[in-house]
Design a protein around this motif. Sequence first.
Motif, mmCIF file in Angstrom:
data_model
loop_
_atom_site.group_PDB
_atom_site.id
_atom_site.type_symbol
_atom_site.label_atom_id
_atom_site.label_comp_id
_atom_site.label_asym_id
_atom_site.label_seq_id
_atom_site.Cartn_x
_atom_site.Cartn_y
_atom_site.Cartn_z
ATOM 1 N N TRP A 73 6.631 -8.476 5.921
ATOM 2 C CA TRP A 73 5.190 -7.918 5.542
ATOM 3 C C TRP A 73 4.692 -7.500 7.141
ATOM 4 C CZ3 TRP A 73 2.377 -6.611 1.533
ATOM 5 C CH2 TRP A 73 2.944 -7.437 0.042
ATOM 6 N N PHE A 74 3.998 -5.998 6.911
ATOM 7 C CA PHE A 74 3.534 -5.478 8.000
ATOM 8 C C PHE A 74 2.194 -5.092 7.491
ATOM 9 C CE2 PHE A 74 7.869 -5.343 8.894
ATOM 10 C CZ PHE A 74 8.044 -5.517 9.967
ATOM 11 N N SER A 75 1.040 -4.994 8.723
ATOM 12 C CA SER A 75 -0.028 -4.322 8.379
ATOM 13 C C SER A 75 -0.211 -2.994 9.072
ATOM 14 C CB SER A 75 -1.242 -5.316 9.109
ATOM 15 O OG SER A 75 -0.952 -5.173 10.593
ATOM 16 N N LEU A 76 -0.577 -2.069 8.229
ATOM 17 C CA LEU A 76 -0.668 -0.567 8.819
ATOM 18 C C LEU A 76 -1.913 -0.078 9.106
ATOM 19 C CD1 LEU A 76 2.027 -0.917 6.785
ATOM 20 C CD2 LEU A 76 1.652 1.686 6.479
ATOM 21 N N ASP A 77 -1.975 0.468 10.413
ATOM 22 C CA ASP A 77 -3.448 0.742 11.087
ATOM 23 C C ASP A 77 -3.011 2.429 10.929
ATOM 24 O OD1 ASP A 77 -5.939 0.230 12.743
ATOM 25 O OD2 ASP A 77 -4.948 1.810 13.551
ATOM 26 N N VAL A 78 -3.743 3.152 10.371
ATOM 27 C CA VAL A 78 -3.334 4.883 10.332
ATOM 28 C C VAL A 78 -4.622 5.443 10.793
ATOM 29 C CG1 VAL A 78 -2.830 6.599 8.689
ATOM 30 C CG2 VAL A 78 -2.065 4.225 8.075
ATOM 31 N N TRP A 95 -9.564 6.979 9.702
ATOM 32 C CA TRP A 95 -8.892 5.586 9.665
ATOM 33 C C TRP A 95 -8.702 5.283 8.440
ATOM 34 C CZ3 TRP A 95 -10.211 1.003 8.283
ATOM 35 C CH2 TRP A 95 -9.289 -0.346 8.563
ATOM 36 N N ALA A 96 -7.490 4.382 8.231
ATOM 37 C CA ALA A 96 -7.491 3.537 7.227
ATOM 38 C C ALA A 96 -6.209 2.431 7.429
ATOM 39 C CB ALA A 96 -6.744 4.429 5.768
ATOM 40 N N GLY A 97 -6.258 1.557 6.297
ATOM 41 C CA GLY A 97 -5.551 0.269 6.964
ATOM 42 C C GLY A 97 -5.131 -0.294 5.513
ATOM 43 N N GLY A 98 -3.821 -0.924 5.535
ATOM 44 C CA GLY A 98 -3.428 -1.749 4.649
ATOM 45 C C GLY A 98 -2.333 -2.591 4.727
ATOM 46 N N ALA A 99 -1.304 -3.039 4.087
ATOM 47 C CA ALA A 99 -0.182 -3.939 4.127
ATOM 48 C C ALA A 99 0.823 -3.772 3.235
ATOM 49 C CB ALA A 99 -0.818 -5.424 4.077
ATOM 50 N N MET A 100 2.031 -3.842 3.687
ATOM 51 C CA MET A 100 3.353 -3.431 2.995
ATOM 52 C C MET A 100 4.387 -4.456 3.294
ATOM 53 S SD MET A 100 4.614 0.259 3.840
ATOM 54 C CE MET A 100 2.980 1.139 3.120
ATOM 55 N N GLN A 101 5.328 -4.663 2.634
ATOM 56 C CA GLN A 101 6.447 -5.059 2.747
ATOM 57 C C GLN A 101 7.445 -4.066 2.824
ATOM 58 O OE1 GLN A 101 8.737 -7.559 -0.516
ATOM 59 N NE2 GLN A 101 8.626 -9.332 0.977
ATOM 60 N N ALA A 104 0.803 -1.030 0.056
ATOM 61 C CA ALA A 104 -0.092 0.072 -0.123
ATOM 62 C C ALA A 104 1.119 1.302 -0.147
ATOM 63 C CB ALA A 104 -0.740 -0.083 1.226
ATOM 64 N N ASP A 105 0.204 2.321 -0.436
ATOM 65 C CA ASP A 105 0.702 3.600 -0.504
ATOM 66 C C ASP A 105 0.390 4.262 0.630
ATOM 67 O OD1 ASP A 105 1.862 6.292 -0.910
ATOM 68 O OD2 ASP A 105 0.691 6.362 -2.817
ATOM 69 N N PRO A 106 1.511 4.566 1.827
ATOM 70 C CA PRO A 106 1.441 5.078 2.981
ATOM 71 C C PRO A 106 0.869 6.631 3.169
ATOM 72 C CG PRO A 106 3.758 4.916 2.468
ATOM 73 C CD PRO A 106 3.046 4.258 1.568
ATOM 74 N N ALA A 107 1.134 7.426 1.958
ATOM 75 C CA ALA A 107 0.805 8.769 1.946
ATOM 76 C C ALA A 107 -0.707 8.792 1.446
ATOM 77 C CB ALA A 107 1.845 9.465 0.647
ATOM 78 N N GLN A 108 -0.993 7.860 0.519
ATOM 79 C CA GLN A 108 -2.526 7.918 0.389
ATOM 80 C C GLN A 108 -3.142 7.225 1.427
ATOM 81 O OE1 GLN A 108 -3.538 8.997 -2.609
ATOM 82 N NE2 GLN A 108 -5.655 8.376 -1.859
ATOM 83 N N LEU A 109 -2.764 6.370 2.239
ATOM 84 C CA LEU A 109 -3.375 5.871 3.485
ATOM 85 C C LEU A 109 -3.581 7.051 4.294
ATOM 86 C CD1 LEU A 109 -1.632 2.461 4.316
ATOM 87 C CD2 LEU A 109 -3.962 2.851 3.208
ATOM 88 N N CYS A 110 -2.671 7.990 4.572
ATOM 89 C CA CYS A 110 -2.760 9.255 5.262
ATOM 90 C C CYS A 110 -4.005 10.077 5.025
ATOM 91 C CB CYS A 110 -1.399 9.758 5.469
ATOM 92 S SG CYS A 110 -0.135 8.946 6.550
ATOM 93 N N VAL A 111 -4.040 10.202 3.619
ATOM 94 C CA VAL A 111 -5.028 11.226 2.950
ATOM 95 C C VAL A 111 -6.456 10.547 3.363
ATOM 96 C CG1 VAL A 111 -6.101 11.973 0.813
ATOM 97 C CG2 VAL A 111 -3.664 12.025 1.300
ATOM 98 N N GLU A 112 -6.523 9.056 3.026
ATOM 99 C CA GLU A 112 -7.973 8.419 3.414
ATOM 100 C C GLU A 112 -8.120 8.574 4.606
ATOM 101 O OE1 GLU A 112 -9.688 4.004 2.928
ATOM 102 O OE2 GLU A 112 -7.814 4.462 1.950
ATOM 103 N N ALA A 113 -7.048 8.447 5.812
ATOM 104 C CA ALA A 113 -7.509 8.426 6.977
ATOM 105 C C ALA A 113 -7.860 9.900 7.643
ATOM 106 C CB ALA A 113 -6.086 8.072 7.932
ATOM 107 N N GLY A 114 -7.259 11.056 6.975
ATOM 108 C CA GLY A 114 -7.849 12.371 7.041
ATOM 109 C C GLY A 114 -9.282 12.593 6.545
ATOM 110 N N ASN A 119 0.308 2.626 13.296
ATOM 111 C CA ASN A 119 0.661 1.340 14.138
ATOM 112 C C ASN A 119 0.967 0.076 13.213
ATOM 113 O OD1 ASN A 119 0.141 2.336 17.040
ATOM 114 N ND2 ASN A 119 -2.010 2.428 16.355
ATOM 115 N N LEU A 120 2.053 -0.325 13.331
ATOM 116 C CA LEU A 120 2.516 -1.535 12.498
ATOM 117 C C LEU A 120 2.544 -2.726 13.136
ATOM 118 C CD1 LEU A 120 4.759 1.095 12.017
ATOM 119 C CD2 LEU A 120 4.958 -0.298 9.931
ATOM 120 N N SER A 121 2.123 -3.815 12.511
ATOM 121 C CA SER A 121 1.928 -5.405 12.991
ATOM 122 C C SER A 121 2.682 -6.290 12.122
ATOM 123 C CB SER A 121 0.581 -5.755 13.192
ATOM 124 O OG SER A 121 -0.012 -4.990 14.387
ATOM 125 N N ASP A 122 3.473 -7.027 12.612
ATOM 126 C CA ASP A 122 4.313 -8.052 11.845
ATOM 127 C C ASP A 122 3.381 -8.937 11.184
ATOM 128 O OD1 ASP A 122 6.137 -9.700 10.395
ATOM 129 O OD2 ASP A 122 7.508 -9.761 12.386
#
Length: 490
Positions: free
Chosen positions: A96-101, A81-87, A67-77, A117-120
């Motif tokens: 790989w981690f899940s992102l809770d923004v 809240w927004a969430g996704g996963a990235m390596q 996932a694109d972290p900047a885009q997740l922040c825009v969505e959370a704004g 918040n990142l989770s392995d």
Amino acid sequence: MSESPTFAAAALPPEDLRALEAFRQSAQMTVMVGADGSVLAVSPAALAELPALEHSSAWTVFGATGADPAQLCVEAGRRGWAGGAMQLQTATGRAWFSLDVRATHDPLGGAPAYVINLSDLSTHRALEARASQSERTLQLVLKVAPVALLISDRQDGRLLFATAAASRLLALPEDAHGDVVARLYAAHADHDAMRSAIGAGDTYGPVDVEGRAFNGAALSLRISAVPCVYEGRLAIVTTLLDIDEVRRSERALQAALEHERDLNQLQRRFVSMLSHEFRVPLAVIDSSAQRMMRKAYDMSADDIRKRGVRIRAAVARLTETVDTLLEDARMAEGSLEFSPRRIDLIPLMRAIIQQQAELQLRPRIEFAHDESLKVDADPFMVEHMFANLLSNAVKYAPDSDCVWVGAGQQGDRAEIVVRDQGVGIPAGELQQICNRFFRASTSAGIPGTGLGLHLVRQLAERHGGELRLDSAAGAGTTATLSLPIHQAPR
């Protein structure tokens, strides 16, 4: 990244100090970033796993696969809240981690900020991979399992999976779809009962039903069903047992058991027959030989002749028993050679009658016959058949005056008839009298193997002929041997 500000203990209220200490001691990987990706705060756990956060923009550190972290922040704004996963590249490798923004504000300046918040996910993904591999393995095992099994959607009955055994049993086409199980039931009420039981969370069956395969063939099935979850959806597992196949197996097993009982009974009869048939002649030979050894000088020529006749008769009986057993064994294993040729039955029968008359003075044997009776037959087999029928007639009619023998042509067949007035065969035993080692109840006390008529029938059928018996207890027996005049080419 600019150094984290130093907070004077006195400058912060107690609740903020506690929050700050909790953040420092937390094992959670947490990062606070500004709208431009600058790192505002990072937990020790996050820094240990992602050391690049100490001197790089969050967008640079997080700019990996996923996932694109900047885009997740825009969505959370927008949503809070927004969430996704990235390596990400960690201190020990890629993972790989899940992102809770979540959208928030920088507590120092009030500018928009985001807490990530990142989770392995490594362990989770490994478990998913193992589960996926296990599911593929299970499907492969089920596919080749010898059990007829169907998995269908619990809501609409749509077929989800079928084993190869089920496909063969039901003649399922490659593109089989829809409610396959419903098509199996000839009666809709039976299918409704199954669906009702599964809907209530119960198991169903086993229930025997009549149905049809996809090719129209009638089936007798024993059906069982249980609810399950298959590929994340509510499903029904239905097992099918071909009752016709079970019944065929049961019949085959029953036949095998009956055959085993018959073999055991034959063995008992054989042992009983053999002990009797050998013991009596051997006793005659032994007693006669002992008598001749003790009284040799005192015996007259007539006495010696009588002893010799007894010994020869006993030897002939033993020889006949052994020959009969050997011929039966060769016949059973198919090694008795069949060599038909053109022969005249009359001279052959006359010679056998003469031999029988020499061994047994009574009853008298009358012979009525055509002048010539030529057939295509194996002379050894014909001799054995007629000698057996004649010796039986003489043996089982010791008190009668005459045994009548006839031979003549009837159409395209030659018929040999042997009639006696002896003990006869009870009507209820006629069907069994040609079975191996079977002897009529009226033959008690009369020597015999129980193989003679069995062999005669087998040899007659080898010629394409037949043996017919007409008898009654106490009224004698008429045996008719019918043989074709000509043998068809083989």
